[in-house]
Design a protein around this motif. Structure first.
Motif, PDB file in Angstrom:
ATOM      1  N   GLU A 125      -1.142  -2.864  26.625  1.00 48.49           N
ATOM      2  CA  GLU A 125       0.002  -3.255  26.315  1.00 48.49           C
ATOM      3  C   GLU A 125       0.992  -3.435  27.642  1.00 48.49           C
ATOM      4  O   GLU A 125       1.776  -4.442  27.697  1.00 48.49           O
ATOM      5  CB  GLU A 125       0.940  -2.322  25.335  1.00 48.49           C
ATOM      6  N   SER A 126       0.548  -2.817  28.754  1.00 52.00           N
ATOM      7  CA  SER A 126       1.167  -2.724  29.965  1.00 52.00           C
ATOM      8  C   SER A 126       0.178  -3.221  31.034  1.00 52.00           C
ATOM      9  O   SER A 126      -1.016  -2.842  30.537  1.00 52.00           O
ATOM     10  CB  SER A 126       2.032  -1.650  30.288  1.00 52.00           C
ATOM     11  N   LEU A 127       0.404  -3.544  32.182  1.00 49.49           N
ATOM     12  CA  LEU A 127      -0.548  -3.765  33.060  1.00 49.49           C
ATOM     13  C   LEU A 127      -1.250  -2.358  33.467  1.00 49.49           C
ATOM     14  O   LEU A 127      -2.417  -2.177  33.786  1.00 49.49           O
ATOM     15  CB  LEU A 127      -0.190  -4.413  34.416  1.00 49.49           C
ATOM     16  N   ALA A 128      -0.594  -1.337  33.493  1.00 49.67           N
ATOM     17  CA  ALA A 128      -1.044  -0.033  33.929  1.00 49.67           C
ATOM     18  C   ALA A 128      -2.130   0.417  32.885  1.00 49.67           C
ATOM     19  O   ALA A 128      -3.157   0.809  33.226  1.00 49.67           O
ATOM     20  CB  ALA A 128       0.069   0.922  33.870  1.00 49.67           C
ATOM     21  N   GLU A 129      -1.562   0.160  31.529  1.00 49.55           N
ATOM     22  CA  GLU A 129      -2.781   0.488  30.404  1.00 49.55           C
ATOM     23  C   GLU A 129      -3.765  -0.388  30.481  1.00 49.55           C
ATOM     24  O   GLU A 129      -5.014   0.005  30.338  1.00 49.55           O
ATOM     25  CB  GLU A 129      -2.106   0.341  29.041  1.00 49.55           C
ATOM     26  N   LEU A 152      -0.504 -23.013  10.504  1.00 46.62           N
ATOM     27  CA  LEU A 152       0.245 -22.930  11.873  1.00 46.62           C
ATOM     28  C   LEU A 152       1.620 -24.249  12.110  1.00 46.62           C
ATOM     29  O   LEU A 152       2.523 -23.856  12.343  1.00 46.62           O
ATOM     30  CB  LEU A 152      -0.554 -23.639  13.023  1.00 46.62           C
ATOM     31  N   ARG A 153       1.085 -25.405  11.425  1.00 46.57           N
ATOM     32  CA  ARG A 153       2.232 -26.477  11.576  1.00 46.57           C
ATOM     33  C   ARG A 153       3.559 -26.089  10.521  1.00 46.57           C
ATOM     34  O   ARG A 153       4.597 -26.546  10.880  1.00 46.57           O
ATOM     35  CB  ARG A 153       1.683 -27.839  11.014  1.00 46.57           C
ATOM     36  N   ALA A 154       3.190 -25.248   9.616  1.00 41.36           N
ATOM     37  CA  ALA A 154       4.272 -24.834   8.486  1.00 41.36           C
ATOM     38  C   ALA A 154       5.178 -23.782   9.321  1.00 41.36           C
ATOM     39  O   ALA A 154       6.121 -23.284   8.834  1.00 41.36           O
ATOM     40  CB  ALA A 154       3.812 -24.469   7.205  1.00 41.36           C
ATOM     41  N   GLY A 155       4.525 -23.148  10.343  1.00 41.02           N
ATOM     42  CA  GLY A 155       5.512 -22.081  10.992  1.00 41.02           C
ATOM     43  C   GLY A 155       5.038 -20.677  11.069  1.00 41.02           C
ATOM     44  O   GLY A 155       5.576 -19.840  11.561  1.00 41.02           O
ATOM     45  N   ARG A 156       3.695 -20.707  10.692  1.00 41.74           N
ATOM     46  CA  ARG A 156       2.941 -19.463  10.659  1.00 41.74           C
ATOM     47  C   ARG A 156       2.730 -19.055  11.847  1.00 41.74           C
ATOM     48  O   ARG A 156       2.088 -20.029  12.848  1.00 41.74           O
ATOM     49  CB  ARG A 156       1.834 -19.432   9.684  1.00 41.74           C
ATOM     50  N   PRO A 157       2.893 -17.764  12.430  1.00 46.54           N
ATOM     51  CA  PRO A 157       2.526 -17.464  13.776  1.00 46.54           C
ATOM     52  C   PRO A 157       0.993 -17.515  13.994  1.00 46.54           C
ATOM     53  O   PRO A 157       0.020 -17.319  13.061  1.00 46.54           O
ATOM     54  CB  PRO A 157       2.741 -15.859  14.018  1.00 46.54           C
ATOM     55  N   ALA A 158       0.477 -18.045  15.067  1.00 47.58           N
ATOM     56  CA  ALA A 158      -1.095 -18.284  15.339  1.00 47.58           C
ATOM     57  C   ALA A 158      -1.833 -17.260  15.044  1.00 47.58           C
ATOM     58  O   ALA A 158      -3.108 -17.538  15.006  1.00 47.58           O
ATOM     59  CB  ALA A 158      -1.200 -19.025  16.672  1.00 47.58           C
ATOM     60  N   ASP A 159      -1.419 -15.893  15.619  1.00 48.22           N
ATOM     61  CA  ASP A 159      -2.022 -14.533  15.565  1.00 48.22           C
ATOM     62  C   ASP A 159      -1.932 -14.075  14.271  1.00 48.22           C
ATOM     63  O   ASP A 159      -2.397 -12.856  13.946  1.00 48.22           O
ATOM     64  CB  ASP A 159      -1.753 -13.883  16.663  1.00 48.22           C
ATOM     65  N   LEU A 185      -2.429  -7.325  15.624  1.00 48.80           N
ATOM     66  CA  LEU A 185      -2.579  -5.990  15.315  1.00 48.80           C
ATOM     67  C   LEU A 185      -1.561  -5.224  15.928  1.00 48.80           C
ATOM     68  O   LEU A 185      -1.032  -5.662  17.451  1.00 48.80           O
ATOM     69  CB  LEU A 185      -3.825  -5.300  15.784  1.00 48.80           C
ATOM     70  N   GLU A 186      -1.110  -3.916  15.482  1.00 50.55           N
ATOM     71  CA  GLU A 186      -0.321  -3.105  16.225  1.00 50.55           C
ATOM     72  C   GLU A 186      -0.895  -2.565  17.336  1.00 50.55           C
ATOM     73  O   GLU A 186      -2.241  -2.518  17.595  1.00 50.55           O
ATOM     74  CB  GLU A 186       0.301  -1.925  15.323  1.00 50.55           C
TER      75      GLU A 186
END
Length: 336
Positions: free
Chosen positions: A11-15, A263-270, A316-317
């Protein structure tokens, strides 16, 4: 013996660097830095500075979004920083992103990538003048890099999907990199025939060419959990028009079309994993128990020199990605 590489997450560069250290301790061969949400060279620099033995690579850096000379200098700097552990992975990216995100042309990608590699090698070789004419050109006089290089040349890997670019990789590169969805059947039927043409065209030794397959590897005690975590990765690629023919050829054209529409309808790609059936996850990702994943990884051994494994992360969280990455690194450490 086939090498196990890792694309660490943080989540960070350090991690992320901590994950690269853990991959090094587990015996992974190379830690690869992708380029989408971070700069691949900056990530590679952080990994190089934070590790001691593991190879470091850009997997991949966008070849056209930077000048070829800057790419050459960045590669030389990273090789010095890593003590000769760096591998320059380059890819074209898709046309729309080059044009809309980076304001650079992407026409004639095979010729453009060939010129990019030629210029990188010419800059690293030194000499005065440095000149190359093509789709990409360079003309440099009165310049010489005053620092001793870690190595005379940096190994160059090309990411490629289509046959023209795959042949180019076999012809001019030191290795080939796949995207995340490259099951063994694709290596056998689609990649190796084109790679072999490029390698043989120059009379090269196939044993000196590094073939790096890649896979999202989702490891969990519950196979259902593993598949759910990997589904968004497959859904992301399913929404990308560049891969539509691949999915259609494998019988998943309707899923790919549905993902593109979402995706074109606005759903996030992930967030498209709910559109992906379990059979499609199994077709393109490695997902299951540690034993199941180890068996799937072993299927690459006759076809690849290495497999670049990445934990599922799309949609994912952070805590769930951490758990998935921990399980993946434990698996890497347990395999011979």
């Amino acid at each position: 013996m086939m090498r196990l590489d890792v694309q660490p997450w943080g989540e960070s560069l350090a991690e992320l660097v901590d994950a690269a250290r853990a991959a090094e301790a587990a015996g992974a061969g190379v830690a690869w830095a992708p380029e989408l949400h971070r700069s691949a060279p900056v990530t590679a620099a952080a990994i190089a500075a934070g590790t001691a033995r593991i190879g470091v690579g850009t997997g991949i850096a966008l070849a056209f979004a930077r000048s070829a000379m800057l790419t050459a200098l960045t590669a030389a700097d990273l090789d010095e920083l890593s003590g000769g552990r760096f591998r320059l992975g380059l890819g074209t990216g898709v046309g729309r992103l080059n044009q809309d995100w980076h304001e650079v042309p992407c026409d004639r990608p095979v010729a453009r990538l060939r010129d990019t590699v030629a210029i990188v090698r010419a800059v690293q070789a030194g000499g005065d003048p440095i000149a190359h004419t093509g789709v990409r050109s360079i003309s440099v006089r009165g310049w010489r890099r005053p620092y001793p290089p870690a190595r005379a040349t940096t190994p160059i890997y090309l990411a490629a999907v289509g046959p023209g670019l795959v042949r180019l990789a076999g012809e001019i590169a030191d290795g080939w990199l796949s995207h995340e969805l490259c099951p063994p059947r694709h290596l056998r039927t689609r990649i190796w025939p084109a790679l072999a043409v490029g390698i043989d065209r120059q009379g090269r030794d196939r044993g000196r060419f590094d073939v790096v397959a890649a896979a999202c590897c989702s490891v969990a005690a519950d196979p259902g959990v593993a598949r759910r975590r990997a589904a968004n990765v497959v859904g992301f690629y399913a929404s990308v028009r560049s891969y539509a023919d691949m999915f259609a050829a494998d019988g998943f054209g309707e899923v790919s079309a549905a993902a593109s529409r979402a995706l074109r309808a606005g759903r996030p790609a992930d967030s498209l994993g709910d559109l992906v059936p379990g059979a499609m996850v199994d077709a393109y990702a490695i997902a299951g128990t540690p034993a199941q994943c180890a068996a799937r990884i072993a299927e690459y051994a006759p076809l690849a020199d290495a497999v670049k494994l990445s934990p599922p992360s799309y949609g994912l969280e952070a805590e769930e990605v951490r758990d998935a990455q921990k399980s993946l690194l434990e698996l890497v450490g347990s395999m011979p």
